[in-house]
Scaffold this motif. Structure first.
Motif, short mmCIF file in Angstrom:
data_model
loop_
_atom_site.label_atom_id
_atom_site.label_comp_id
_atom_site.label_asym_id
_atom_site.label_seq_id
_atom_site.Cartn_x
_atom_site.Cartn_y
_atom_site.Cartn_z
N VAL A 36 0.84 -1.20 0.00
CA VAL A 36 0.00 0.00 0.00
C VAL A 36 0.87 1.25 0.00
O VAL A 36 0.58 2.23 -0.70
N ARG A 37 1.96 1.22 0.76
CA ARG A 37 2.88 2.37 0.77
C ARG A 37 3.52 2.58 -0.60
O ARG A 37 3.71 3.71 -1.03
N THR A 80 3.64 5.84 -5.51
CA THR A 80 3.46 5.97 -6.95
C THR A 80 2.51 7.13 -7.28
O THR A 80 2.79 7.97 -8.14
N TYR A 81 1.38 7.18 -6.57
CA TYR A 81 0.42 8.25 -6.82
C TYR A 81 0.95 9.61 -6.40
O TYR A 81 0.73 10.62 -7.09
N VAL A 82 1.65 9.67 -5.29
CA VAL A 82 2.24 10.94 -4.86
C VAL A 82 3.26 11.41 -5.89
O VAL A 82 3.27 12.58 -6.28
N GLY A 83 4.09 10.49 -6.36
CA GLY A 83 5.08 10.84 -7.38
C GLY A 83 4.41 11.36 -8.65
O GLY A 83 4.85 12.34 -9.24
N MET A 84 3.33 10.70 -9.05
CA MET A 84 2.59 11.14 -10.24
C MET A 84 2.05 12.55 -10.03
O MET A 84 2.17 13.41 -10.91
N PHE A 85 1.48 12.81 -8.86
CA PHE A 85 0.94 14.14 -8.58
C PHE A 85 2.03 15.19 -8.57
O PHE A 85 1.88 16.27 -9.14
N VAL A 86 3.16 14.87 -7.94
CA VAL A 86 4.27 15.82 -7.88
C VAL A 86 4.76 16.13 -9.28
O VAL A 86 5.04 17.29 -9.61
#
Length: 87
Positions: free
Chosen positions: A50-51, A56-62
């Motif tokens: 899950v982490r 992955t999603y945080v990186g995509m958003f950044v």
């Protein structure tokens, strides 16, 4: 269970269950015959995965959304500073 984030120590020997539903589900699985050690190992792996998904999603958003936010805010701040400076 504390290492997995399922409980927190409050002091005086008291614990707070952070996710009662997960604890209940775990107890039910143990009642079905799954050894607690296997359940703990599986939960640790799930948390790890899950982490990774969250990262992955945080990186995509950044890389996508956040840059445009920073650029927009930066442009607005720059315009405000120029207005204050009389440019």
């Amino acid at each position: 269970m504390e290492r997995l984030g399922l409980v927190e120590q409050l002091g005086d020997g008291r614990l707070r269950v952070t996710d009662p539903s997960l604890l209940t589900a775990g107890l039910q699985v143990v009642q079905l015959g799954v050894p607690p050690s296997a359940l703990i190992t599986a939960q640790a792996r799930v948390i790890e995965l899950v982490r990774e998904v969250a990262a992955t999603y945080v990186g995509m958003f950044v890389e996508t959304g956040w840059r445009s936010v920073v650029e927009a805010v930066g442009a607005a701040v720059e315009a405000e500073l120029r207005a204050l400076a009389g440019d």
